[in-house]
Scaffold this active site. Structure first.
Site, PDB file in Angstrom:
ATOM      1  N   TYR A  75     -11.892  24.598  -6.143  1.00 49.75           N
ATOM      2  CA  TYR A  75     -12.224  25.082  -4.766  1.00 49.75           C
ATOM      3  C   TYR A  75     -13.113  24.363  -4.050  1.00 49.75           C
ATOM      4  CZ  TYR A  75     -16.519  27.009  -5.319  1.00 49.75           C
ATOM      5  OH  TYR A  75     -18.078  27.476  -5.633  1.00 49.75           O
ATOM      6  N   ARG A 119     -14.084  14.908  -3.205  1.00 49.92           N
ATOM      7  CA  ARG A 119     -14.528  15.975  -4.490  1.00 49.92           C
ATOM      8  C   ARG A 119     -13.445  16.750  -5.268  1.00 49.92           C
ATOM      9  NH1 ARG A 119     -19.602  19.483  -2.935  1.00 49.92           N
ATOM     10  NH2 ARG A 119     -18.252  20.993  -2.230  1.00 49.92           N
ATOM     11  N   ARG A 155       0.384  32.904 -20.876  1.00 54.14           N
ATOM     12  CA  ARG A 155      -1.150  32.888 -21.403  1.00 54.14           C
ATOM     13  C   ARG A 155      -0.986  32.002 -22.524  1.00 54.14           C
ATOM     14  NH1 ARG A 155      -5.509  34.352 -23.367  1.00 54.14           N
ATOM     15  NH2 ARG A 155      -7.431  34.590 -22.374  1.00 54.14           N
ATOM     16  N   HIS A 181      -3.960  28.893 -24.679  1.00 52.06           N
ATOM     17  CA  HIS A 181      -6.313  28.201 -23.972  1.00 52.06           C
ATOM     18  C   HIS A 181      -5.473  26.609 -23.736  1.00 52.06           C
ATOM     19  CE1 HIS A 181      -7.190  31.670 -25.702  1.00 52.06           C
ATOM     20  NE2 HIS A 181      -8.864  31.389 -24.723  1.00 52.06           N
ATOM     21  N   LYS A 215     -16.282  21.155  -9.568  1.00 51.30           N
ATOM     22  CA  LYS A 215     -16.115  22.592  -8.862  1.00 51.30           C
ATOM     23  C   LYS A 215     -14.772  23.965  -9.000  1.00 51.30           C
ATOM     24  CE  LYS A 215     -17.152  23.628  -3.710  1.00 51.30           C
ATOM     25  NZ  LYS A 215     -18.831  24.143  -3.438  1.00 51.30           N
ATOM     26  N   GLU A 253     -30.806  23.065  -9.510  1.00 52.21           N
ATOM     27  CA  GLU A 253     -30.568  23.303  -7.977  1.00 52.21           C
ATOM     28  C   GLU A 253     -30.244  25.218  -7.567  1.00 52.21           C
ATOM     29  OE1 GLU A 253     -26.000  22.258  -7.398  1.00 52.21           O
ATOM     30  OE2 GLU A 253     -25.460  22.915  -9.919  1.00 52.21           O
ATOM     31  N   LEU A 298     -24.279  20.675  -8.916  1.00 47.61           N
ATOM     32  CA  LEU A 298     -22.497  20.268  -7.808  1.00 47.61           C
ATOM     33  C   LEU A 298     -23.214  18.708  -7.498  1.00 47.61           C
ATOM     34  CD1 LEU A 298     -19.929  20.950  -7.416  1.00 47.61           C
ATOM     35  CD2 LEU A 298     -21.350  22.142  -5.306  1.00 47.61           C
TER      36      LEU A 298
END
Length: 283
Positions: A33, A52, A100, A102, A147, A179, A203
């Site tokens: 995101y 990014r 589903r 992995h 992120k 951070e 980040l």
């Protein structure tokens, strides 16, 4: 209007926006995101955010099959349609829908969402008087430079800060500061600006990079190195940075006063220059 929503490149009503129960973002947190700020109708470093996002996608072997140019166009279109001059633009991309398991699916199409809301600036008194923060152990994984939407450890830390009446929770790993739960951290000591190096433990914040450019412009000595909790407590000044946080001065950490207990001179200089950029940058 509450928000403008685009799902997979098409505008949909907020109430009708839906994703599959087998979307990998829902089942695995398999997604990325970005949050981009808009000031006066101007995007604040949109291209850096998209760069990014692309880098993060490469790190997790995700192909952004819709294309960044199309995403950029949708972001700009959504802001215009919203009518908001000051806005936040939330972008989320997942690996898409697949049964589903992995291992990554051999074939899937990304699910991508753009949500535009009117920006809600932080209270003026926070910038004028500073805020207090707490420290918490950093219990996240060791790829914090990506992120991802996997944010439960960040959410727990932010909840601890909220319950403590603090603005932010600052992470540390074995006493070494990294951070904030949704921000990067800077301290000032003896007229030098310190922040954790941009490695896998933090980040690589867009606002962080802008602040480093401002510091260079102002002629400040900048040191990118890890520092301890004791050095944080002993700082002359401290502040956190982020897209919605901007540059936020810290005056107390775990109840201990930072410096004179008011936003410091270097912090204010950086805040002033940052605000100037919000009035001019459009990219």
């Amino acid at each position: 209007m509450e928000a403008v929503v685009y799902l997979n490149g098409e505008r949909v009503d907020y109430a009708d926006a839906r994703v599959s129960v087998e979307d990998r973002g829902f089942q695995f947190g398999d997604g990325l995101y970005e949050v981009v700020r808009v000031y006066g109708g101007r995007f604040f470093y949109l291209n850096r955010h998209l760069k990014r996002l692309q880098k993060g996608a490469e790190e997790i072997y995700m192909e952004l099959d819709f294309g960044l140019d199309r995403l950029r166009d949708v972001c700009k279109k959504a802001v215009v349609e919203s009518g908001f001059k000051d806005a936040s633009v939330y972008i989320q991309v997942t690996r898409g829908v697949a049964p589903r398991q992995h291992a990554f699916p051999e074939k899937s199409s990304c699910t991508w969402v753009v949500i535009v809301r009117q920006a809600k600036p932080q209270p003026d008194e926070f910038y004028e008087n500073g805020v207090k923060v707490i420290t918490v152990p950093d219990e996240r994984w060791t790829r914090c430079n990506i992120k991802t939407v996997q944010l439960i450890a960040n959410c727990i830390a932010k909840e601890k800060a909220k319950r403590a009446g603090a603005y932010e929770a600052v992470f540390h790993r074995g006493g070494i500061v990294t951070e904030g739960s949704s921000s990067n951290l800077f301290i000032v000591k003896d007229r030098k600006l310190f922040t954790h190096p941009a490695n896998n433990l933090i980040l690589h914040g867009i606002t962080r990079s802008v602040v480093l450019e401002i510091a260079e412009k102002l002629g400040f000595d900048v040191v990118e190195e890890a520092f301890s909790l004791d050095r944080l407590f002993d700082a002359d000044e401290a502040f956190v940075t982020g897209t919605m946080t901007e540059v936020m001065p810290i005056v107390k950490v775990d109840g201990k006063m930072i410096g004179d207990g008011v936003p410091g001179e270097m912090t204010r200089d950086i805040m002033r220059e940052f605000r100037k950029l919000t009035e001019t940058v459009d990219e």
